[in-house]
Enzyme design. Structure first.
Site, short mmCIF file in Angstrom:
data_model
loop_
_atom_site.label_atom_id
_atom_site.label_comp_id
_atom_site.label_asym_id
_atom_site.label_seq_id
_atom_site.Cartn_x
_atom_site.Cartn_y
_atom_site.Cartn_z
CG ASP A 73 34.45 -26.16 18.26
OD1 ASP A 73 34.04 -24.98 18.36
OD2 ASP A 73 34.94 -26.79 19.22
CD GLU A 74 33.85 -30.12 20.45
OE1 GLU A 74 34.70 -31.03 20.58
OE2 GLU A 74 33.65 -29.24 21.31
CB VAL A 75 27.09 -26.86 16.17
CG1 VAL A 75 25.69 -26.29 16.32
CG2 VAL A 75 28.10 -25.74 15.87
#
Length: 534
Positions: A316-318
């Protein structure tokens, strides 16, 4: 006068009916699928014996321990092939097998002199044991015995996956607290403990091949950068895993990648892919082959510690911290070689390679809903849908036939405020409240997607992130009693759910919380349970 008497008569009848219904309502949370009150009382005392068939020896021992823990009454255990002393009058608790019950189903039949718990599998027997333990804890100790109201129950779960996630990367809680949470999960028949062990603020698991991950990556937490290293040794992990499995709880470890990797980058900067000004060292480097070897070695050790055969890789949220990928030579060379168009392609490439590594060690891949855009194998992937404002991610997951766990931020993030009186933590005016009622009433139908027939919804889960939770009191306050609402939503079929009944039963749990030194939130008189600041 006659009219007044008539009105009083009707009011009396209504009150009497309400009391009778309350007495005939099984007090268990989660509420069983079928239950009826038996007008008898079982006396739990030291003269009780647990008689078990061979396959349920471990569950007999668990029941024996739990009864001693909560009542200080030591009962004995005996295999069913042995013979009871005919000179002693016993009350007997029988653990029996019947293949008609599927994996987690059970029946509980109680009478004055005997109790019979029947199940087809150890998981079902544990659920039956926990129902009896809860009924016992809700009863009152009288001298040296506990009189328990008798019930006849037949029960099985709505969902196979009934999960709770604890974030220990942002703040570390330790074995004693984790075991306490596992005890409550077991009592409420929650069976998946998603353990968030790594993130930017801390690496909380010992890796033998790369010891600096814990020794250096374990330094600090969300609010204090230089607190001494806190992490679990592999021996401690094994102890917690064994403790959980004894209670029918499978632990799903999370090793976050390719983002949320700042703690790992501090320990081994040679594997870092950089970050951004706000999130330095945020990623692993997808352009280095050595990174895949490094991470695969880590996952092999994690696999050896956790028998669930599922490892959560985050994902997530890279985009929060992958700006350095635009200038990193290794990554730019990779993009040219693989003809990648953008950084999302790099992210998907990385995740595919790490998923392949997991498949080679016979693990399924679990990840947040960003991976719905990937080409991972649906058969071997579990998508955790968390962004309720992005229903298209759930629709993609459904269309591609991924296995799915529903844990949308609204209402399944337990770090969010539970009422408008809360003034600390996540601002409810910006993000809304996740009250226990919302957790209780959440349904997959609340999400605007088209569910195909036979879709692979494994179940539901609540997540407790700990950026804004620094003390055990606040952890308790945010978890209790919403964990009870989660449990009933995950276990009880819709036709058997009733919020008014739940409220009555929930109030009875508060004494149990107090006895276990839980600093819970009381939603019925919220001003009387002060909100911990941290």
């Amino acid at each position: 006068m006659n009219k007044i008497l008539l009105i009083l008569f009707f009011i009396g009848n209504i009150l009497n009916t309400t009391i009778i219904r309350g007495q005939n309502t099984c007090p268990l949370i989660p509420y069983p699928q079928s239950s009826s009150r038996i007008n008898e009382t079982f006396q739990l005392s030291s003269r009780c014996v647990i008689v078990y068939t061979e396959e349920f020896e471990s569950q007999a021992y668990l029941l024996q321990k739990e009864l001693l823990r909560y009542t200080s009454i030591a009962v004995s255990t005996l295999p069913d092939k042995a013979t009871l002393d005919s000179n002693i009058v016993y009350n007997v608790i029988k653990l029996k097998k019947d293949y008609k019950f599927k994996s987690e189903g059970y029946s509980l039949k109680m009478h004055t002199k005997d109790i019979t718990i029947t199940a087809g599998q150890p998981s079902g027997m544990i659920n039956g044991v926990m129902s009896l333990v809860q009924l016992t804890r809700l009863s009152t100790l009288q001298n040296t015995l506990v009189p328990i109201e008798c019930w006849e129950i037949e029960d099985s779960p709505l969902y196979a996956w009934r999960g709770f996630m604890l974030d220990e990367a942002r703040h570390f809680w330790g074995m004693k607290k984790v075991k306490q949470i596992l005890n409550w999960m077991a009592l409420y028949k929650l069976n998946r403990f998603h353990w968030h062990l790594t993130d930017s603020q801390g690496w909380r698991i010992e890796i033998k091949k790369y010891p600096k991950l814990a020794l250096i990556g374990g330094i600090g937490n969300y609010g204090e950068e230089y607190t001494p290293a806190q992490f679990y040794t592999q021996e401690e992990i094994k102890e917690i895993v064994t403790y959980a499995l004894e209670r029918n709880i499978h632990i799903i470890p999370e090793i976050d990648m390719p983002g949320h990797a700042s703690a790992a980058s501090k320990a081994y900067p040679e594997f870092s892919g950089g970050g951004s000004p706000k999130y330095p060292g945020y990623t692993f480097n997808p352009g280095k082959d050595s990174v895949y070897t490094y991470l695969t070695d880590i996952l092999k050790e994690v696999d050896a510690l956790f028998p669930s055969q599922v490892i959560h890789l985050g994902g997530d949220e890279v985009h929060y911290g992958n700006q350095d990928w635009n200038t990193n030579k290794d990554i730019q060379d990779l993009m040219k070689h693989e003809k990648m168009k953008n950084l999302k392609d790099v992210e998907n490439y990385f995740f595919q390679r790490m998923a392949d590594s997991l498949l080679l060690i016979h693990n399924k891949v679990a990840a947040w809903d960003e991976v719905a855009d990937s080409q991972l194998s649906p058969e071997h992937t579990i998508v955790f849908f968390w962004r309720q404002n992005r229903p298209e991610q759930l629709q993609k997951s459904l269309d591609r036939k991924f296995n799915i766990v529903l844990c949308p931020r609204l209402p399944m993030y337990l770090d969010y405020a539970q009422d408008t009186l809360q003034v600390h933590g996540v601002d409810w005016r910006k993000f809304s409240c996740n009250s226990y009622q919302k957790v209780y009433s959440f349904s997959p139908q609340d999400i605007p997607v088209k569910y195909p027939k036979n879709c692979n919804i494994l179940g539901i889960q609540a997540n407790l992130w700990t950026e804004r939770i620094e003390t055990e009191d606040r952890l308790d306050y945010m978890l209790f009693p919403r964990i009870a609402a989660l449990a009933e939503n995950a276990w009880t079929k819709e036709m058997n759910k009733n919020i008014n009944s739940f409220n009555i039963r929930l109030k009875k749990q508060f004494d149990l919380y107090k006895k276990d030194h839980i600093y819970y939130s009381d939603p019925f008189t919220p001003k009387e349970t002060g909100e911990p600041v941290r």
